[in-house]
Design a protein around this motif. Sequence first.
Motif, PDB file in Angstrom:
ATOM      1  N   LYS A 108       0.819  -1.215   0.000  1.00 26.20           N
ATOM      2  CA  LYS A 108       0.000   0.000   0.000  1.00 26.20           C
ATOM      3  C   LYS A 108       0.854   1.267   0.000  1.00 26.20           C
ATOM      4  CE  LYS A 108      -3.951  -0.464   2.575  1.00 26.20           C
ATOM      5  NZ  LYS A 108      -4.745  -0.826   3.770  1.00 26.20           N
ATOM      6  N   SER A 109       2.013   1.228   0.630  1.00 23.74           N
ATOM      7  CA  SER A 109       2.874   2.416   0.685  1.00 23.74           C
ATOM      8  C   SER A 109       3.559   2.706  -0.643  1.00 23.74           C
ATOM      9  CB  SER A 109       3.931   2.239   1.780  1.00 23.74           C
ATOM     10  OG  SER A 109       4.833   1.204   1.441  1.00 23.74           O
ATOM     11  N   SER A 112       1.322   4.799  -4.710  1.00 17.67           N
ATOM     12  CA  SER A 112       1.398   6.153  -5.283  1.00 17.67           C
ATOM     13  C   SER A 112       2.634   6.354  -6.154  1.00 17.67           C
ATOM     14  CB  SER A 112       1.351   7.211  -4.176  1.00 17.67           C
ATOM     15  OG  SER A 112       2.488   7.095  -3.354  1.00 17.67           O
ATOM     16  N   GLU A 113       3.594   5.438  -6.106  1.00 19.73           N
ATOM     17  CA  GLU A 113       4.778   5.522  -6.956  1.00 19.73           C
ATOM     18  C   GLU A 113       4.531   4.946  -8.346  1.00 19.73           C
ATOM     19  OE1 GLU A 113       7.911   3.542  -4.824  1.00 19.73           O
ATOM     20  OE2 GLU A 113       7.521   4.712  -3.003  1.00 19.73           O
ATOM     21  N   GLU A 118      -4.013  10.964 -11.169  1.00 24.10           N
ATOM     22  CA  GLU A 118      -3.833  11.910 -10.052  1.00 24.10           C
ATOM     23  C   GLU A 118      -4.992  11.823  -9.059  1.00 24.10           C
ATOM     24  OE1 GLU A 118      -1.268  14.007  -9.002  1.00 24.10           O
ATOM     25  OE2 GLU A 118      -0.257  12.714 -10.455  1.00 24.10           O
ATOM     26  N   ASP A 120      -6.732   9.256  -8.333  1.00 25.91           N
ATOM     27  CA  ASP A 120      -6.649   8.025  -7.550  1.00 25.91           C
ATOM     28  C   ASP A 120      -5.846   8.262  -6.277  1.00 25.91           C
ATOM     29  OD1 ASP A 120      -7.837   7.109  -9.880  1.00 25.91           O
ATOM     30  OD2 ASP A 120      -6.547   5.348 -10.071  1.00 25.91           O
ATOM     31  N   LYS A 121      -4.844   9.120  -6.343  1.00 29.58           N
ATOM     32  CA  LYS A 121      -4.038   9.417  -5.151  1.00 29.58           C
ATOM     33  C   LYS A 121      -4.909  10.023  -4.057  1.00 29.58           C
ATOM     34  CE  LYS A 121       0.195   9.973  -7.783  1.00 29.58           C
ATOM     35  NZ  LYS A 121       1.253  10.856  -8.246  1.00 29.58           N
ATOM     36  N   PHE A 124      -7.088   7.147  -2.609  1.00 27.40           N
ATOM     37  CA  PHE A 124      -6.258   6.252  -1.796  1.00 27.40           C
ATOM     38  C   PHE A 124      -6.025   6.859  -0.417  1.00 27.40           C
ATOM     39  CE2 PHE A 124      -4.665   3.996  -5.670  1.00 27.40           C
ATOM     40  CZ  PHE A 124      -5.032   2.732  -5.260  1.00 27.40           C
ATOM     41  N   GLU A 125      -5.771   8.158  -0.384  1.00 34.78           N
ATOM     42  CA  GLU A 125      -5.584   8.830   0.904  1.00 34.78           C
ATOM     43  C   GLU A 125      -6.850   8.719   1.749  1.00 34.78           C
ATOM     44  OE1 GLU A 125      -4.809  13.351   2.320  1.00 34.78           O
ATOM     45  OE2 GLU A 125      -3.497  12.618   0.730  1.00 34.78           O
TER      46      GLU A 125
END
Length: 152
Positions: A108-109, A112-113, A118, A120-121, A124-125
Amino acid sequence: MFNTTLCYIEKDGAYLMLHRIKKKNDINHDKWVGIGGKLEEGESPHDCVVREAFEETGLTLVSPKYRGLITFISDVCDTEYMHLFTATEFDGELISECPEGKLEWVDKSKVSELPIWEGDKIFFELLNSEERFFSLKLVYENDKLIYHKIDI
């Protein structure tokens, strides 16, 4: 205007991600996304996410959790209402070949890489910080996020 589902299946601190590399003329080509697809006639969002998860992964979701509604507005596509789910319980074995692309468990970490949208970020947060249902509006022009609004 159309309705879709998207599910992030979780296991051991990772999401099952789909690298969309197989379909031509795919707006998600080469992006990493969750599992899901368009609702069929007479389907509920829950019915759709369970069906799509099985078709794309071979896994049968047990009690997927409805987490949010994402409204996508774009200058290149019709408006999309995406019903967002997460699932931590499932039965079955992961298939080796997905018709949409490559399936991979991603920490999960590290998500975002990856090459993701954009917007989706943002969700996810929200998935990682909020337990409540949320609504998120995302507006894109030329594949660039120009506006977003969160309602919790």
